[in-house]
Motif scaffolding. Structure first.
Motif, PDB file in Angstrom:
ATOM      1  N   GLY A  40       0.828  -1.205   0.000  1.00 39.72           N
ATOM      2  CA  GLY A  40       0.000   0.000   0.000  1.00 39.72           C
ATOM      3  C   GLY A  40       0.857   1.247   0.000  1.00 39.72           C
ATOM      4  N   SER A  41       0.521   2.202   0.831  1.00 39.27           N
ATOM      5  CA  SER A  41       1.228   3.479   0.874  1.00 39.27           C
ATOM      6  C   SER A  41       2.660   3.306   1.360  1.00 39.27           C
ATOM      7  CB  SER A  41       0.499   4.458   1.790  1.00 39.27           C
ATOM      8  OG  SER A  41      -0.848   4.637   1.368  1.00 39.27           O
ATOM      9  N   GLU A  42       3.510   4.240   0.961  1.00 34.76           N
ATOM     10  CA  GLU A  42       4.908   4.192   1.408  1.00 34.76           C
ATOM     11  C   GLU A  42       4.990   4.264   2.929  1.00 34.76           C
ATOM     12  OE1 GLU A  42       9.129   6.639   0.796  1.00 34.76           O
ATOM     13  OE2 GLU A  42       7.369   7.103  -0.450  1.00 34.76           O
ATOM     14  N   VAL A  43       4.180   5.137   3.525  1.00 30.30           N
ATOM     15  CA  VAL A  43       4.037   5.205   4.978  1.00 30.30           C
ATOM     16  C   VAL A  43       2.556   5.028   5.290  1.00 30.30           C
ATOM     17  CG1 VAL A  43       4.284   6.613   7.050  1.00 30.30           C
ATOM     18  CG2 VAL A  43       6.017   6.744   5.242  1.00 30.30           C
ATOM     19  N   ILE A  44       2.236   4.094   6.176  1.00 28.59           N
ATOM     20  CA  ILE A  44       0.848   3.852   6.561  1.00 28.59           C
ATOM     21  C   ILE A  44       0.564   4.623   7.848  1.00 28.59           C
ATOM     22  CG2 ILE A  44      -0.827   2.108   7.300  1.00 28.59           C
ATOM     23  CD1 ILE A  44       0.655   0.114   5.510  1.00 28.59           C
ATOM     24  N   TRP A  45      -0.448   5.461   7.785  1.00 26.88           N
ATOM     25  CA  TRP A  45      -0.804   6.301   8.924  1.00 26.88           C
ATOM     26  C   TRP A  45      -2.041   5.759   9.617  1.00 26.88           C
ATOM     27  CZ3 TRP A  45       2.072  10.696  10.222  1.00 26.88           C
ATOM     28  CH2 TRP A  45       3.053  11.064   9.287  1.00 26.88           C
ATOM     29  N   ALA A  46      -2.184   6.094  10.893  1.00 27.17           N
ATOM     30  CA  ALA A  46      -3.386   5.732  11.636  1.00 27.17           C
ATOM     31  C   ALA A  46      -3.608   6.757  12.734  1.00 27.17           C
ATOM     32  CB  ALA A  46      -3.261   4.338  12.244  1.00 27.17           C
ATOM     33  N   LYS A  47      -4.866   6.863  13.177  1.00 20.95           N
ATOM     34  CA  LYS A  47      -5.187   7.694  14.328  1.00 20.95           C
ATOM     35  C   LYS A  47      -5.105   6.797  15.549  1.00 20.95           C
ATOM     36  CE  LYS A  47      -8.455  10.713  14.104  1.00 20.95           C
ATOM     37  NZ  LYS A  47      -9.805  11.325  13.949  1.00 20.95           N
ATOM     38  N   ALA A  48      -4.122   7.042  16.401  1.00 22.17           N
ATOM     39  CA  ALA A  48      -3.870   6.102  17.492  1.00 22.17           C
ATOM     40  C   ALA A  48      -3.155   6.761  18.650  1.00 22.17           C
ATOM     41  CB  ALA A  48      -3.034   4.926  16.971  1.00 22.17           C
ATOM     42  N   ASP A  49      -3.270   6.134  19.800  1.00 20.03           N
ATOM     43  CA  ASP A  49      -2.429   6.416  20.959  1.00 20.03           C
ATOM     44  C   ASP A  49      -1.248   5.462  20.833  1.00 20.03           C
ATOM     45  OD1 ASP A  49      -1.180   6.130  23.506  1.00 20.03           O
ATOM     46  OD2 ASP A  49      -2.994   6.848  24.502  1.00 20.03           O
ATOM     47  N   PRO A  50      -0.066   5.945  20.454  1.00 24.24           N
ATOM     48  CA  PRO A  50       1.041   5.038  20.158  1.00 24.24           C
ATOM     49  C   PRO A  50       1.503   4.208  21.350  1.00 24.24           C
ATOM     50  CG  PRO A  50       1.802   7.321  20.182  1.00 24.24           C
ATOM     51  CD  PRO A  50       0.314   7.358  20.248  1.00 24.24           C
ATOM     52  N   VAL A  51       1.359   4.734  22.564  1.00 23.89           N
ATOM     53  CA  VAL A  51       1.796   3.979  23.753  1.00 23.89           C
ATOM     54  C   VAL A  51       0.899   2.779  23.983  1.00 23.89           C
ATOM     55  CG1 VAL A  51       2.122   4.074  26.247  1.00 23.89           C
ATOM     56  CG2 VAL A  51       2.861   5.982  24.827  1.00 23.89           C
ATOM     57  N   LYS A  52      -0.402   3.007  24.004  1.00 17.66           N
ATOM     58  CA  LYS A  52      -1.319   1.905  24.295  1.00 17.66           C
ATOM     59  C   LYS A  52      -1.429   0.937  23.118  1.00 17.66           C
ATOM     60  CE  LYS A  52      -3.922   4.393  27.807  1.00 17.66           C
ATOM     61  NZ  LYS A  52      -3.140   5.634  27.813  1.00 17.66           N
ATOM     62  N   LEU A  53      -1.380   1.462  21.902  1.00 13.70           N
ATOM     63  CA  LEU A  53      -1.424   0.558  20.751  1.00 13.70           C
ATOM     64  C   LEU A  53      -0.190  -0.342  20.719  1.00 13.70           C
ATOM     65  CD1 LEU A  53      -2.875  -0.342  18.185  1.00 13.70           C
ATOM     66  CD2 LEU A  53      -1.600   1.418  16.941  1.00 13.70           C
ATOM     67  N   SER A  54       0.965   0.181  21.139  1.00 14.36           N
ATOM     68  CA  SER A  54       2.179  -0.641  21.145  1.00 14.36           C
ATOM     69  C   SER A  54       2.026  -1.824  22.084  1.00 14.36           C
ATOM     70  CB  SER A  54       3.390   0.203  21.553  1.00 14.36           C
ATOM     71  OG  SER A  54       3.377   0.511  22.934  1.00 14.36           O
ATOM     72  N   TRP A  55       1.315  -1.620  23.185  1.00 15.66           N
ATOM     73  CA  TRP A  55       1.111  -2.729  24.116  1.00 15.66           C
ATOM     74  C   TRP A  55       0.279  -3.822  23.460  1.00 15.66           C
ATOM     75  CZ3 TRP A  55      -1.893  -6.149  26.492  1.00 15.66           C
ATOM     76  CH2 TRP A  55      -1.385  -6.766  27.632  1.00 15.66           C
ATOM     77  N   ALA A  56      -0.790  -3.436  22.762  1.00 16.69           N
ATOM     78  CA  ALA A  56      -1.662  -4.426  22.128  1.00 16.69           C
ATOM     79  C   ALA A  56      -0.910  -5.216  21.058  1.00 16.69           C
ATOM     80  CB  ALA A  56      -2.879  -3.729  21.513  1.00 16.69           C
ATOM     81  N   VAL A  57      -0.177  -4.517  20.200  1.00 14.20           N
ATOM     82  CA  VAL A  57       0.558  -5.194  19.124  1.00 14.20           C
ATOM     83  C   VAL A  57       1.660  -6.077  19.714  1.00 14.20           C
ATOM     84  CG1 VAL A  57       2.055  -4.837  17.121  1.00 14.20           C
ATOM     85  CG2 VAL A  57       0.016  -3.417  17.419  1.00 14.20           C
ATOM     86  N   SER A  58       2.355  -5.596  20.730  1.00 12.53           N
ATOM     87  CA  SER A  58       3.417  -6.385  21.347  1.00 12.53           C
ATOM     88  C   SER A  58       2.870  -7.653  21.977  1.00 12.53           C
ATOM     89  CB  SER A  58       4.144  -5.545  22.404  1.00 12.53           C
ATOM     90  OG  SER A  58       4.828  -4.466  21.802  1.00 12.53           O
ATOM     91  N   ASN A  59       1.690  -7.569  22.560  1.00 15.27           N
ATOM     92  CA  ASN A  59       1.081  -8.754  23.151  1.00 15.27           C
ATOM     93  C   ASN A  59       0.780  -9.817  22.095  1.00 15.27           C
ATOM     94  OD1 ASN A  59      -1.825 -10.100  23.891  1.00 15.27           O
ATOM     95  ND2 ASN A  59      -0.476  -9.979  25.665  1.00 15.27           N
ATOM     96  N   LEU A  60       0.240  -9.388  20.974  1.00 11.44           N
ATOM     97  CA  LEU A  60      -0.062 -10.327  19.892  1.00 11.44           C
ATOM     98  C   LEU A  60       1.208 -10.953  19.338  1.00 11.44           C
ATOM     99  CD1 LEU A  60      -2.822  -8.308  17.984  1.00 11.44           C
ATOM    100  CD2 LEU A  60      -3.149 -10.202  19.582  1.00 11.44           C
ATOM    101  N   LEU A  61       2.257 -10.145  19.211  1.00  7.00           N
ATOM    102  CA  LEU A  61       3.516 -10.664  18.691  1.00  7.00           C
ATOM    103  C   LEU A  61       4.157 -11.638  19.671  1.00  7.00           C
ATOM    104  CD1 LEU A  61       5.538 -10.635  16.404  1.00  7.00           C
ATOM    105  CD2 LEU A  61       6.527  -8.547  17.354  1.00  7.00           C
ATOM    106  N   ALA A  62       4.099 -11.330  20.955  1.00  5.77           N
ATOM    107  CA  ALA A  62       4.641 -12.231  21.966  1.00  5.77           C
ATOM    108  C   ALA A  62       3.909 -13.568  21.951  1.00  5.77           C
ATOM    109  CB  ALA A  62       4.540 -11.585  23.347  1.00  5.77           C
ATOM    110  N   ASN A  63       2.582 -13.525  21.811  1.00  6.55           N
ATOM    111  CA  ASN A  63       1.815 -14.767  21.716  1.00  6.55           C
ATOM    112  C   ASN A  63       2.250 -15.592  20.510  1.00  6.55           C
ATOM    113  OD1 ASN A  63       0.236 -14.394  23.986  1.00  6.55           O
ATOM    114  ND2 ASN A  63      -1.479 -13.487  22.864  1.00  6.55           N
ATOM    115  N   ALA A  64       2.437 -14.910  19.368  1.00  6.60           N
ATOM    116  CA  ALA A  64       2.803 -15.615  18.138  1.00  6.60           C
ATOM    117  C   ALA A  64       4.149 -16.317  18.287  1.00  6.60           C
ATOM    118  CB  ALA A  64       2.828 -14.641  16.959  1.00  6.60           C
ATOM    119  N   ILE A  65       5.114 -15.640  18.884  1.00  2.00           N
ATOM    120  CA  ILE A  65       6.431 -16.251  19.078  1.00  2.00           C
ATOM    121  C   ILE A  65       6.336 -17.420  20.052  1.00  2.00           C
ATOM    122  CG2 ILE A  65       8.761 -15.865  19.979  1.00  2.00           C
ATOM    123  CD1 ILE A  65       8.489 -12.963  18.943  1.00  2.00           C
TER     124      ILE A  65
END
Length: 212
Positions: free
Chosen positions: A93-118
């Motif tokens: 898609g776009s060269e840079v993908i943007w989103a409306k987000a709270d980067p601190v709290k969103l990082s926790w959610a994504v990190s949790n999913l990644l930790a589960n996957a590993i």
């Protein structure tokens, strides 16, 4: 508290990083960054079982989420390598993908999913973090090649404190509040989190976020 102890240890290690090899230094630095992020959200989750998670206070801004996800992956590179699991990042898609987000709290959610996957991945397998904005949303997918999630578990895996049963000797199930909080964080962003079975085996968690 354990969080304070972890933070103190990370800070002490960071102060001694000059004598470490590159991989160890990277791990210490990223752990220290993660501790800072965890501290920032810890108060929101301390009473999570007793409060309405939809009341989470977010600091929403327009962020280059594709660049942030690359940063969030870093702490897991060494951990995945130690387990002989590969992490790939794919963006379409776009060269840079943007989103409306709270980067601190969103990082926790994504990190949790990644930790589960590993955690559920076997040596020699691959975890793919795939991003796209072609659907009109900013999408983050965490794809693994693990055993997948049984249908009966899929129905309850976002419930607080639900623990999936696992075969003897297998990697642990989904424990505690991790997936519950990930779901509530994403939905607080007016986004959605979905689970898909991956063929021939594995799991896909997709986080979709508005960028306008």
């Amino acid at each position: 508290t354990p969080l304070q102890s972890l933070g103190t240890a990370a800070e002490l290690l960071a102060g001694r990083s000059s004598g470490m090899d590159e991989d160890t230094r990277m791990l210490v630095e990223t752990v220290n960054e993660d501790v800072s992020r965890i501290r920032a959200v810890a108060n929101d989750f301390m009473q999570v079982s007793a409060v309405d998670l939809h009341s989470l206070r977010l600091k929403i801004e327009k962020v280059p989420v594709s660049q942030l996800v690359l940063e969030w992956i870093k702490p897991f590179k060494v951990l995945a390598r130690d387990k002989k699991v590969e992490i790939d990042f794919i963006k379409e898609g776009s060269e840079v993908i943007w989103a409306k987000a709270d980067p601190v709290k969103l990082s926790w959610a994504v990190s949790n999913l990644l930790a589960n996957a590993i955690r559920v991945s076997e040596p020699g397998s691959k975890v793919v973090v795939y991003m796209s904005d072609r659907s009109g949303m900013a999408e983050i997918e965490i794809r693994d090649e693990g055993p997948g999630i049984p249908k009966k578990v899929q129905e309850r895996m976002f419930e607080p404190y639900y623990q999936a049963p696992t075969p003897e000797g297998a990697s642990g199930g989904f424990l505690g509040l991790g997936l519950t909080i990930a779901k509530e964080v994403v939905e607080a962003h007016d986004g959605r989190i979905e689970y898909f079975e991956r063929r021939p085996h594995g799991s896909i968690f997709r986080v979709s976020l508005p960028y306008e």
